[in-house]
Scaffold this active site. Structure first.
Site, PDB file in Angstrom:
ATOM      1  N   ASP A 112      -7.446   7.721  11.946  1.00  0.00           N
ATOM      2  CA  ASP A 112      -7.981   8.910  12.608  1.00  0.00           C
ATOM      3  C   ASP A 112      -6.978   9.438  13.637  1.00  0.00           C
ATOM      4  OD1 ASP A 112     -10.566   9.380  15.104  1.00  0.00           O
ATOM      5  OD2 ASP A 112      -9.650  10.847  13.782  1.00  0.00           O
ATOM      6  N   ASP A 135      -9.313  20.830   7.702  1.00  0.00           N
ATOM      7  CA  ASP A 135     -10.595  21.141   7.072  1.00  0.00           C
ATOM      8  C   ASP A 135     -11.307  22.215   7.894  1.00  0.00           C
ATOM      9  OD1 ASP A 135     -13.193  21.146   5.990  1.00  0.00           O
ATOM     10  OD2 ASP A 135     -13.009  19.035   5.409  1.00  0.00           O
ATOM     11  N   ASP A 171      -5.977  29.059   6.569  1.00  0.00           N
ATOM     12  CA  ASP A 171      -6.203  30.183   5.665  1.00  0.00           C
ATOM     13  C   ASP A 171      -7.666  30.639   5.712  1.00  0.00           C
ATOM     14  OD1 ASP A 171      -7.168  27.890   4.486  1.00  0.00           O
ATOM     15  OD2 ASP A 171      -6.366  28.293   2.494  1.00  0.00           O
ATOM     16  N   THR A 208       3.324  25.831   0.963  1.00  0.00           N
ATOM     17  CA  THR A 208       2.803  24.886  -0.017  1.00  0.00           C
ATOM     18  C   THR A 208       2.461  25.621  -1.312  1.00  0.00           C
ATOM     19  OG1 THR A 208       0.487  25.163   0.638  1.00  0.00           O
ATOM     20  CG2 THR A 208       1.799  23.547   1.864  1.00  0.00           C
ATOM     21  N   PHE A 210      -0.380  25.479  -2.821  1.00  0.00           N
ATOM     22  CA  PHE A 210      -1.706  26.024  -2.604  1.00  0.00           C
ATOM     23  C   PHE A 210      -1.621  27.339  -1.822  1.00  0.00           C
ATOM     24  CE2 PHE A 210      -5.326  26.482   0.281  1.00  0.00           C
ATOM     25  CZ  PHE A 210      -6.387  26.474  -0.615  1.00  0.00           C
ATOM     26  N   GLU A 211      -0.770  27.361  -0.791  1.00  0.00           N
ATOM     27  CA  GLU A 211      -0.625  28.557   0.036  1.00  0.00           C
ATOM     28  C   GLU A 211      -0.008  29.695  -0.768  1.00  0.00           C
ATOM     29  OE1 GLU A 211       1.368  29.859   4.328  1.00  0.00           O
ATOM     30  OE2 GLU A 211       1.684  27.859   3.514  1.00  0.00           O
TER      31      GLU A 211
END
Length: 229
Positions: A112, A135, A171, A208, A210-211
């Site tokens: 964590d 997240d 995002d 990335t 994804f980006e």
């Protein structure tokens, strides 16, 4: 400034314990090379001993599969990086990247991030902290789980050297607005954007896959960079 009291910080997690499937290669990398790249959560970091040199230290929180962190470490060999990630497949993937590229300026915590910052990272020791695409917890009832909140920002600020920076990216526009409000209210941080808004993506933050896919679909990405004053 002194680190804030985060004794209750672990009661509401900003992440979910989804492990996903770990590949044979990732598992093997963890078994073979954890002692080379991994750090245990009980230690107090002495960076000059960990890396064998004096260099600017940058922490990345939640590095995912680690590709972007490996790219940054390779592009800036004069900096040392601490990556923090709770998901073992991503940790294993990053270790594979570090070993394949022969990168020696990255160490990893699999734990964590709030606890690592509070207990392992000395105050006023970091040149930068990266928080890329955390997240977003988009449902309103889950907003309390978002990692960017005043107590967390105070903790990050305590770990930064004067002039050190905190760079967030998301995002999700709603989360971006929340981040901007929280960071703008932090008395020891100053927005690097002269207009008090979002920053252009700096060259050191890799795009990335994804980006890139999201940008092609017209999705927005918001970067915020604040410096400790």
């Amino acid at each position: 400034m002194n680190s804030p009291d985060l004794s209750n910080a672990g009661k509401i997690r900003s992440f979910s314990r989804r492990q996903g499937r770990i590949t044979v290669g990732q598992q093997q990398a963890l078994a073979d090379f954890w002692n080379k790249y991994g750090l245990e959560p009980g230690i107090e970091c002495r960076f000059s001993e960990i890396f064998g040199r004096e260099a600017p230290i940058i922490v990345e929180i939640g590095f995912g599969n680690g590709d972007s962190l490996a790219d940054m470490a390779e592009a800036t060999p004069d900096c040392d990086y601490i990556g923090i990630e709770v998901h073992r497949p991503g940790v294993g993937h990053l270790i594979m990247q570090l070993e394949a590229r022969e990168l020696r300026n990255v160490r990893i915590f699999c734990h964590d991030a709030v606890e690592i910052l509070a207990r392992c990272i000395p105050d006023q020791s970091l040149a930068g902290v990266h928080l890329f695409f955390p997240d977003p917890w988009p449902k309103k009832r889950h907003h309390k789980r978002r990692i960017v909140k005043p107590a967390f920002v105070d903790l990050v600020t305590a770990k930064l050297t004067r002039g050190g920076y905190f760079h967030c990216a998301t995002d999700w526009e709603n989360y971006a607005k929340h981040m901007l409000a929280v960071l703008s209210n932090a008395s020891d941080l100053k927005n690097t954007d002269v207009g008090g808004g979002y920053s252009e993506r700096p060259s050191y933050r890799p795009l990335t896959k994804f980006e890139n896919r999201g940008l092609r679909l017209g999705h927005g990405v918001w970067d915020l960079i604040f410096r400790k004053i």
